[in-house]
Each structure stands twice: as C-alpha cells, then as structure tokens.
Design a protein around this motif. Structure first.
Motif, short mmCIF file in Angstrom:
data_model
loop_
_atom_site.label_atom_id
_atom_site.label_comp_id
_atom_site.label_asym_id
_atom_site.label_seq_id
_atom_site.Cartn_x
_atom_site.Cartn_y
_atom_site.Cartn_z
N ASN A 14 51.83 38.04 39.44
CA ASN A 14 50.97 39.17 39.09
C ASN A 14 50.05 38.85 37.91
O ASN A 14 49.21 39.66 37.55
CB ASN A 14 51.78 40.45 38.85
N LYS A 15 50.18 37.68 37.35
CA LYS A 15 49.30 37.25 36.27
C LYS A 15 48.17 36.33 36.77
O LYS A 15 47.28 35.97 36.02
CB LYS A 15 50.12 36.54 35.19
N LEU A 16 48.25 35.97 38.04
CA LEU A 16 47.23 35.08 38.61
C LEU A 16 45.90 35.82 38.76
O LEU A 16 45.86 37.03 38.93
CB LEU A 16 47.69 34.56 39.97
N PRO A 17 44.79 35.09 38.73
CA PRO A 17 43.47 35.72 38.76
C PRO A 17 43.14 36.40 40.08
O PRO A 17 43.74 36.12 41.12
CB PRO A 17 42.51 34.56 38.49
N HIS A 18 42.15 37.26 40.01
CA HIS A 18 41.64 38.01 41.16
C HIS A 18 40.94 37.05 42.13
O HIS A 18 40.48 35.98 41.74
CB HIS A 18 40.66 39.07 40.66
N SER A 19 40.80 37.46 43.36
CA SER A 19 40.19 36.62 44.39
C SER A 19 38.73 36.30 44.11
O SER A 19 38.19 35.35 44.66
CB SER A 19 40.31 37.29 45.76
N SER A 20 38.07 37.05 43.25
CA SER A 20 36.65 36.81 42.96
C SER A 20 36.43 35.66 41.97
O SER A 20 35.30 35.23 41.77
CB SER A 20 35.99 38.08 42.41
N VAL A 21 37.49 35.14 41.35
CA VAL A 21 37.36 34.04 40.40
C VAL A 21 37.05 32.77 41.19
O VAL A 21 37.79 32.41 42.11
CB VAL A 21 38.65 33.86 39.57
N PRO A 22 35.94 32.08 40.84
CA PRO A 22 35.56 30.88 41.60
C PRO A 22 36.67 29.83 41.66
O PRO A 22 37.42 29.65 40.71
CB PRO A 22 34.35 30.34 40.82
#
Length: 173
Positions: A14-22
């Motif tokens: 749950n700390k991993l980045p959102h899907s929009s992060v390149p």
C-alpha cells in the motif's frame, strides 16, 4: 495465502506508487492486483488499488473489471464495486455507524449499527474527498462530485453533489 497477502499489502504494497508514475507505476499496480485476487472474495482484471488505500481485512470485498479503489481511500471490508468504477483520492465509505436510538444510555455505550453492504454499480465516477454513508446503493452511471456527502441513494445516471448530496441533473437527456 489470504492472511499473508493482507499482511504484505499493509506492510509494503500500500506504499507503492500510483499507476500514473512513469516506468514503475503500472508494474506496482499489477502487483497489488495480484495480491488483491488473494485477499478479496472476488477481484476482476485491470483493478487499480491506489497508494494508501485501506479496506480492513478485505475478506468480503467484490470488485469488478477495470475498477479502482482511490488513493488513501477507506472502504469497508464488505463493499461491492461493479465494473468500470473510478474512485478519486481520499474517498471514505462507511459500513457501519454508531447506534444512538436510546437517550438513557450514552451513545458510546450503545454499540454499532450494521447495515447492508454499500454497493457501487457499474460505470460510476466518485470524485475526491467524497463520503458515502452505510447501506447505500450507488446506481449505474452515477457521477458524485468532489467533496459530496452521500446520505441516500439516487436514480441511475444521476449527477449528484454537495453536503448533503443533492440531485443536480440526469446524464440521460
């Protein structure tokens, strides 16, 4: 496997980045989807679970294809989310509420009142910072404006907003 997946989700995933992060966003989302299939009672394909999303133990969650739980969203562990549902950040959906029917006992001692699971039908867009009260059905095609507090159900294809949420117009002309 479900308990291990839940532990791993709250510890790391749950700390991993959102899907929009390149570059890394999409693989992180696919990893969260992989574990969601092991935590939820049903998880479709192309499911997006935003960074910081919380859903209790997730045991009774059902989420359809191409749907998401927004960043920092808080949803009950028995919510039903249809297909093609978009959820903005910081959405809060309640599954229970305090009991307050008696005046001879302090509210904090009356316990919780349970409701049927919140159901979000297909093709719904929930804006950021929306609050949805327990037991409601968000009908197909509904748009909920940012910051709305939804206290009752509305017809399919409604555009609603405000505090408390009011009908603005129908998407069907």
């Amino acid at each position: 496997m479900r308990k291990f997946s839940l532990f791993l989700y709250y510890l790391i995933l749950n700390k991993l980045p959102h899907s929009s992060v390149p570059l890394i966003g999409l693989p992180c989302e696919r990893l969260k989807e992989f574990f969601a299939k092991r935590m939820f009672s049903y998880c479709g394909t192309n499911v997006n679970i935003g960074k910081g999303a919380r859903f209790g133990n997730g045991k009774y969650i059902r989420i359809g294809n191409n749907s998401g739980i927004g960043m920092n969203a808080k949803v009950p562990n028995n919510i039903q989310i249809g297909e093609d549902v978009m959820m903005g950040p910081n959405v809060t959906i309640f599954g229970a509420n305090h009991e307050f029917s008696r005046t001879d006992i302090p509210m904090r001692k009356q316990g919780m009142k349970t409701y049927p699971p919140v159901e979000i039908e297909d093709d719904v867009w929930i804006g950021s910072n929306v609050i949805i009260m327990p037991g409601l059905v968000i009908k197909k095609g509904t748009i909920i404006g940012a910051g709305a507090v939804v206290t009752k159900s509305f017809p399919a294809y409604s555009i609603i907003g405000g505090n408390p949420a009011k009908f603005i117009r129908s998407r069907k002309m």
